[in-house]
Enzyme design. Structure first.
Site, mmCIF file in Angstrom:
data_model
loop_
_atom_site.group_PDB
_atom_site.id
_atom_site.type_symbol
_atom_site.label_atom_id
_atom_site.label_comp_id
_atom_site.label_asym_id
_atom_site.label_seq_id
_atom_site.Cartn_x
_atom_site.Cartn_y
_atom_site.Cartn_z
ATOM 1 C CE LYS A 240 -4.480 -1.689 1.132
ATOM 2 N NZ LYS A 240 -5.513 -1.962 2.130
ATOM 3 N NE ARG A 274 -7.568 -7.713 -0.473
ATOM 4 C CZ ARG A 274 -7.030 -6.883 -1.375
ATOM 5 N NH1 ARG A 274 -5.999 -6.124 -1.043
ATOM 6 N NH2 ARG A 274 -7.523 -6.818 -2.593
#
Ligand code: HH2
Length: 302
Positions: A240, A274
């Protein structure tokens, strides 16, 4: 750092696939398969069904415990991603998703999650063999609760605030960890009221969704505090942008940062991560865990 180790693990049961164990401190890996042209990490690479199928099978072979198929990018707007992802009509999302899901289902015994905010997509995906709904809007679609309850499948309810298109421009927390925890518990309560069984609900702090880079770090560091509320916690830090904010690393070079985040989330008791890089994360966590056990510096949770 104190590492949370759960004595008991519990099984998460799925409609089609074999169950998986949820154990704090030994997180299951949810491998990301994006069927989108515009996801931040790998948009466009797996749009073609054959390539997506190959990628999904590769992640399963690398040891993914579950796969997460997403056919709509959920890049938040108002921050580093400008306007964020385009909203995709349900028909288009299904046209990307179903050809891959239908071919993948008979090839895999591990659970297949579908990352969608739309009840119509979830209904069709569950009928085509999906096992879990990963909803970044936590039942933003008023029909979603009924679809999940009727299917009797597990669901991931992720924290976010505001509309996806603008959420990064309207960040406002006074007490971040408490507010995220309270709002996650409120979404779990809504799901229970809609008939979703308690043991099928997983919660996710929603890193990057309406949070600044320092707030994302704070939330990872607070995994233990969030997990102590008693709900199984999923954490998605992989690749991210806040990792890039800290390190300057481009998206494809963020594996080391993602592993650092994985270690802290696992230490705090996350039951599922995840991730995009399954083999590397699996290898990293195996050694991390063996070292933690060896050092004996952990706190046992009854
Ligand atoms: N993050 C993204 C999508 N889905 N689901 C959960 N439960 N937790 C997350 O943190 C999460 C999620 C990010 O979305 P996108 O921009 O589509 O990129 P990618 O799917 O490559 O992560």
């Amino acid at each position: 750092m104190t590492v949370v180790v759960e004595n008991r693990s519990r099984q998460l049961i799925f409609p089609h696939a074999r169950p998986i164990e949820l154990t704090a401190g030994r997180p299951a890996l949810l491998g990301v398969v994006n069927l989108t042209p515009d996801s931040f990490s790998d948009g466009g690479r797996f749009l073609e069904p054959d390539r997506a199928l190959e990628h999904a099978l590769q992640l399963a072979a690398e040891g993914a415990d579950l796969l997460d198929l997403g056919a709509e990018s959920t890049r938040p707007g108002g921050g580093v991603y400008g306007q964020g992802a385009h909203e995709v009509p349900a028909g288009e999302e299904l046209a990307r998703l179903l050809p891959v899901l239908e071919r993948l289902r008979p090839l895999l015994s591990i659970p297949i999650s579908v990352d969608t905010r739309k009840a119509e997509v979830a209904r069709a995906a569950l009928a085509a063999g999906a096992d879990l709904i990963n909803d970044v809007s936590a039942f933003g679609d008023p029909e979603m609760g009924a679809v999940v309850a009727a299917a009797g499948c597990p669901v991931i309810l992720m924290h976010s605030r505001g509309a996806l298109a603008t959420m990064q421009s309207a960040i406002n927390f006074r007490d971040l960890v408490t507010e995220v925890g309270d709002e996650l518990e409120a979404s779990a309560a809504r799901a229970l009221a809609l008939g979703v069984a308690r043991e099928r609900i997983l919660l996710d702090p929603g890193l990057g969704f309406g949070k600044s880079a320092p707030q994302n770090l704070r939330l990872i560091a607070a995994t233990g505090k969030l997990a102590a509320r008693g709900w199984p916690l999923v954490v998605g830090a992989s690749r991210k942008s806040f990792l890039g904010t800290l390190t300057g690393a481009a998206v494809e070079a963020r594996l080391p940062s993602s592993l650092a985040a994985a270690a802290v989330a696992a230490s705090g008791g996350a039951v599922m991560l995840r991730v995009h890089d399954v083999a590397a994360t699996r290898q990293f966590l195996t050694v991390w865990r063996a070292l933690v056990d060896e050092a004996g510096e952990h706190e046992e949770r009854p």
